[in-house]
Design an enzyme around this catalytic site. Sequence first.
Site, PDB file in Angstrom:
ATOM      1  N   HIS A 208       0.792  -1.233   0.000  1.00 49.92           N
ATOM      2  CA  HIS A 208       0.000   0.000   0.000  1.00 49.92           C
ATOM      3  C   HIS A 208       0.827   1.288   0.000  1.00 49.92           C
ATOM      4  CE1 HIS A 208       1.004  -0.034   4.259  1.00 49.92           C
ATOM      5  NE2 HIS A 208       0.613   1.219   4.316  1.00 49.92           N
TER       6      HIS A 208
HETATM    7  C1  UD1 Z   1      -2.083   5.660   5.998  1.00 54.15           C
HETATM    8  C2  UD1 Z   1      -0.756   6.163   6.576  1.00 54.15           C
HETATM    9  C3  UD1 Z   1       0.304   5.099   6.396  1.00 54.15           C
HETATM   10  C4  UD1 Z   1      -0.143   3.772   6.967  1.00 54.15           C
HETATM   11  C5  UD1 Z   1      -1.479   3.380   6.358  1.00 54.15           C
HETATM   12  C6  UD1 Z   1      -2.007   2.098   6.928  1.00 54.15           C
HETATM   13  C7  UD1 Z   1      -0.342   8.603   6.401  1.00 54.15           C
HETATM   14  C8  UD1 Z   1       0.396   9.627   5.649  1.00 54.15           C
HETATM   15  N1  UD1 Z   1      -0.304   7.355   5.843  1.00 54.15           N
HETATM   16  O1  UD1 Z   1      -1.907   5.458   4.610  1.00 54.15           O
HETATM   17  O2  UD1 Z   1       1.487   5.513   7.064  1.00 54.15           O
HETATM   18  O3  UD1 Z   1       0.831   2.797   6.678  1.00 54.15           O
HETATM   19  O4  UD1 Z   1      -2.422   4.428   6.627  1.00 54.15           O
HETATM   20  O5  UD1 Z   1      -3.202   1.722   6.328  1.00 54.15           O
HETATM   21  O6  UD1 Z   1      -0.935   8.884   7.412  1.00 54.15           O
HETATM   22  N2  UD1 Z   1      -9.390   4.989   2.248  1.00 54.15           N
HETATM   23  C9  UD1 Z   1     -10.532   4.240   2.305  1.00 54.15           C
HETATM   24  N3  UD1 Z   1     -11.052   3.951   3.534  1.00 54.15           N
HETATM   25  C10 UD1 Z   1     -10.475   4.362   4.687  1.00 54.15           C
HETATM   26  C11 UD1 Z   1      -9.322   5.145   4.619  1.00 54.15           C
HETATM   27  C12 UD1 Z   1      -8.771   5.431   3.409  1.00 54.15           C
HETATM   28  O7  UD1 Z   1     -11.075   3.840   1.296  1.00 54.15           O
HETATM   29  O8  UD1 Z   1     -11.016   4.049   5.780  1.00 54.15           O
HETATM   30  C13 UD1 Z   1      -8.810   5.286   0.931  1.00 54.15           C
HETATM   31  C14 UD1 Z   1      -9.117   6.667   0.457  1.00 54.15           C
HETATM   32  O9  UD1 Z   1      -9.304   6.615  -0.897  1.00 54.15           O
HETATM   33  C15 UD1 Z   1      -7.867   7.442   0.784  1.00 54.15           C
HETATM   34  C16 UD1 Z   1      -6.789   6.381   0.607  1.00 54.15           C
HETATM   35  O10 UD1 Z   1      -7.391   5.155   1.006  1.00 54.15           O
HETATM   36  O11 UD1 Z   1      -7.695   8.529  -0.060  1.00 54.15           O
HETATM   37  C17 UD1 Z   1      -5.567   6.611   1.421  1.00 54.15           C
HETATM   38  O12 UD1 Z   1      -5.891   6.793   2.807  1.00 54.15           O
HETATM   39  P1  UD1 Z   1      -4.915   7.648   3.751  1.00 54.15           P
HETATM   40  O13 UD1 Z   1      -5.346   7.556   5.162  1.00 54.15           O
HETATM   41  O14 UD1 Z   1      -4.720   9.007   3.177  1.00 54.15           O
HETATM   42  O15 UD1 Z   1      -3.524   6.926   3.566  1.00 54.15           O
HETATM   43  P2  UD1 Z   1      -3.142   5.381   3.630  1.00 54.15           P
HETATM   44  O16 UD1 Z   1      -2.620   4.997   2.295  1.00 54.15           O
HETATM   45  O17 UD1 Z   1      -4.232   4.557   4.228  1.00 54.15           O
END
Ligand code: UD1
Length: 368
Positions: A208
Site C-alpha cells: 500500500h
Molecule cells: C495511511 C498512513 C500510512 C499507513 C497506512 C495504513 C499517512 C500519511 N499514511 O496510509 O502511514 O501505513 O495508513 O493503512 O498517514 N481509504 C478508504 N477507507 C479508509 C481510509 C482510506 O477507502 O477508511 C482510501 C481513500 O481513498 C484514501 C486512501 O485510502 O484517499 C488513502 O488513505 P490515507 O489515510 O490518506 O492513507 P493510507 O494509504 O491509508
Amino acid sequence: MKYKIICVVGARPNFMKSAPLMKKLLIHKNDIETLLIHTGQHYDNNLSQLFFDDLKMPAPDVYLGVGSGSHGEQTANIMLKLEKVFLKEKPHLVVVFGDVNSTMAAAIVAAKMCIKVAHVESGLRSFDRTMPEELNRIVTDHLSDFLFVTEKSGMENLSHEGISPEKVFFTGNIMIDSLINNLEIARRSDLLEKLSLSPENYVALTLHRPSNVDNKDVLQKLLAIIKEVADRLPVVFPCHPRTQANLAEFGLSGTINTKGLKIIEPLGYLDFMKLLSESKFVLTDSGGIQEETTYLRIPCITIRETTERPITAEIGSNIVTGTDSDKILETVESIISGKFKEGKIPDLWDGNTADRIVSIIRQNISGK
Ligand code: UD1
C-alpha cells in the site's frame, strides 16, 4: 484535579499501538483521567471499527470524522477539529502513536497550546524524506516532551538530531504487547479454512506504500513478480483501499486474476495475525509487519528501498530487497529451500512496554 491524558488515534496502525496503553492507563482512573480521540483518518469498518472490536478497545470519547483528503487538507482538518477538543478538555498530556498524518497533526496542535506531548514509537528513521511518514516522524519527535523508543537505532537517531536525552526513553515495542496479548485468540481464527489454505503453505502479501502503488509502471512490475511467486505457492493479498483504487484506475484489475493469487478485503487484527503467523513467508511494504514477523520469526521480504526499523533486518527475520525482482525471487527460493536466516527477537519486545510507559508517565508527570 485529576491528571488528564488524551490519546489520539486515526489510522489502522495506531489502534494496536494504543490498545495496550489505554488498558494500562485506565487502571489508574482514580488519579488519571484518560480520553480517546479518533480523528477518522481511517473510517472503513475493516480499517477501523473491526480493530476496536478485535482489540477490545473502548469506543472513542470523541470521533472527529475527518476522512480522506490530500495531505494538507487532511492534516489541516484534523488540526482544526482537535484544537477545539483540546481547548474544551484542557489535557495535561497528549499521547500520539506511530507516524501517520493524525500523529503529526495532534502533536502540532498540542505543542502550540503548550500541552505536553508523548510520542509512542519515536526515533524511527528511513532517511527517505519522500515518504510522508518520515516527515511525520521528524516533526512529531521534535515537538515531543516524552519520546518512547522501540529499538536502539531510535536512540541514536534522536541523539544525532540533538534531542535532549532526558526526554528519551527506551521502552520497547508496544505493538508487540498487542501481539502477545492476542496471539492465542488469533490462532483460533478459522481464516485458513475459509480460504482453503494449509499452514506454512502460503504467502501473505500486503502492498500500500504510495511509492509502490501510486505509479502504474512500478505497480505493474510488482504484479509480475507476485505472479511468479504465486506459481510457487498460493499468495493471499488483503488489498488496501488505496491499492484497490489504483488497480482499477490503472486498468490493472484484470491482470491480477491469476492462478494462485487470492485477493481479499483488508482483514481485522485477529484474522491478520492468524494469516501472518501461519504463513511460509510474508511479502510486504508495511512498516509494522516487519516487526510483527520478526517477533513471530516468520521470514519477511520488504519490498522497499529502506527501512526505518533496521533491527528487523539486522537481527530479525526481515530482509529489505527493494523492488528488484531478481533479489526478491532469490530470497523466495532461499526461504522455500530452508536456507533463510533464523531471526532473533529484539530487546524489550516482551509484552511489557505499556507498563514501562505508564510508569514513566506517572513518575514524570503526575509526580506519583
Ligand atoms: C495511511 C498512513 C500510512 C499507513 C497506512 C495504513 C499517512 C500519511 N499514511 O496510509 O502511514 O501505513 O495508513 O493503512 O498517514 N481509504 C478508504 N477507507 C479508509 C481510509 C482510506 O477507502 O477508511 C482510501 C481513500 O481513498 C484514501 C486512501 O485510502 O484517499 C488513502 O488513505 P490515507 O489515510 O490518506 O492513507 P493510507 O494509504 O491509508
